[in-house]
Design a protein around this motif. Structure first.
Motif, PDB file in Angstrom:
ATOM      1  N   PRO A  50       0.803  -1.229   0.000  1.00 25.01           N
ATOM      2  CA  PRO A  50       0.000   0.000   0.000  1.00 25.01           C
ATOM      3  C   PRO A  50       0.836   1.278   0.000  1.00 25.01           C
ATOM      4  CG  PRO A  50       0.024  -0.941   2.198  1.00 25.01           C
ATOM      5  CD  PRO A  50       0.734  -1.915   1.299  1.00 25.01           C
ATOM      6  N   TRP A  53       0.865   3.735  -2.954  1.00 23.59           N
ATOM      7  CA  TRP A  53      -0.447   4.377  -3.107  1.00 23.59           C
ATOM      8  C   TRP A  53      -0.659   5.447  -2.049  1.00 23.59           C
ATOM      9  CZ3 TRP A  53      -2.387   3.958  -7.612  1.00 23.59           C
ATOM     10  CH2 TRP A  53      -2.101   2.823  -8.381  1.00 23.59           C
ATOM     11  N   LEU A  54      -0.147   5.218  -0.849  1.00 24.08           N
ATOM     12  CA  LEU A  54      -0.243   6.241   0.196  1.00 24.08           C
ATOM     13  C   LEU A  54       0.567   7.469  -0.194  1.00 24.08           C
ATOM     14  CD1 LEU A  54       0.052   3.913   3.295  1.00 24.08           C
ATOM     15  CD2 LEU A  54      -1.979   5.182   2.567  1.00 24.08           C
ATOM     16  N   ALA A  77      -4.785   1.875  -1.836  1.00 27.29           N
ATOM     17  CA  ALA A  77      -4.080   1.543  -0.597  1.00 27.29           C
ATOM     18  C   ALA A  77      -4.956   0.705   0.328  1.00 27.29           C
ATOM     19  CB  ALA A  77      -3.617   2.817   0.106  1.00 27.29           C
ATOM     20  N   ALA A  87      -4.120   5.677   5.441  1.00 28.33           N
ATOM     21  CA  ALA A  87      -5.066   5.746   4.320  1.00 28.33           C
ATOM     22  C   ALA A  87      -6.392   6.351   4.769  1.00 28.33           C
ATOM     23  CB  ALA A  87      -5.281   4.354   3.726  1.00 28.33           C
TER      24      ALA A  87
END
Length: 109
Positions: A50, A53-54, A77, A87
């Motif tokens: 993740p 994406w964070l 995420a 997130a």
């Protein structure tokens, strides 16, 4: 900083940490699109992680002021870590920014 990060990536092409360093350096140079490309590459290299994406969500929200892009990245995420506090916090901030923009936007005639 960019050269050092690229050199580090050359030494260990499986590591995404140099891509994070590249993205940070590019962001500092006000090259957000290139920074996003580096982070998307990290996401492709580590599809279950993740973290890229964070970082994309944070860049979209904090540097680009793009809550929609941040929410899209947060969704990715959360698919990888449904309990990620970062997130959830990013999602809440992006949602608040969208609601604020809607509240202050002029009404359509």
């Amino acid at each position: 900083a960019l050269r050092a990060a690229a050199d580090a990536r050359d030494l260990d092409s499986r590591s995404v940490e140099p891509l994070y360093a590249v993205a940070l350096a590019l962001t500092d140079l006000d090259r957000q699109q290139a920074a996003l490309a580096a982070l998307r590459r990290a996401a492709a290299d580590r599809p279950r992680d993740p973290e890229p994406w964070l970082q994309i969500a944070a860049l979209e929200l904090d540097r680009r002021g793009a809550p929609e892009g941040a929410l899209s990245a947060v969704d990715q995420a959360l698919r990888r870590d449904p309990h990620s506090r970062r997130a959830i916090a990013l999602r809440d901030r992006a949602t608040q920014l969208m609601l604020h923009r809607q509240a202050v936007a002029p009404a359509a005639p």
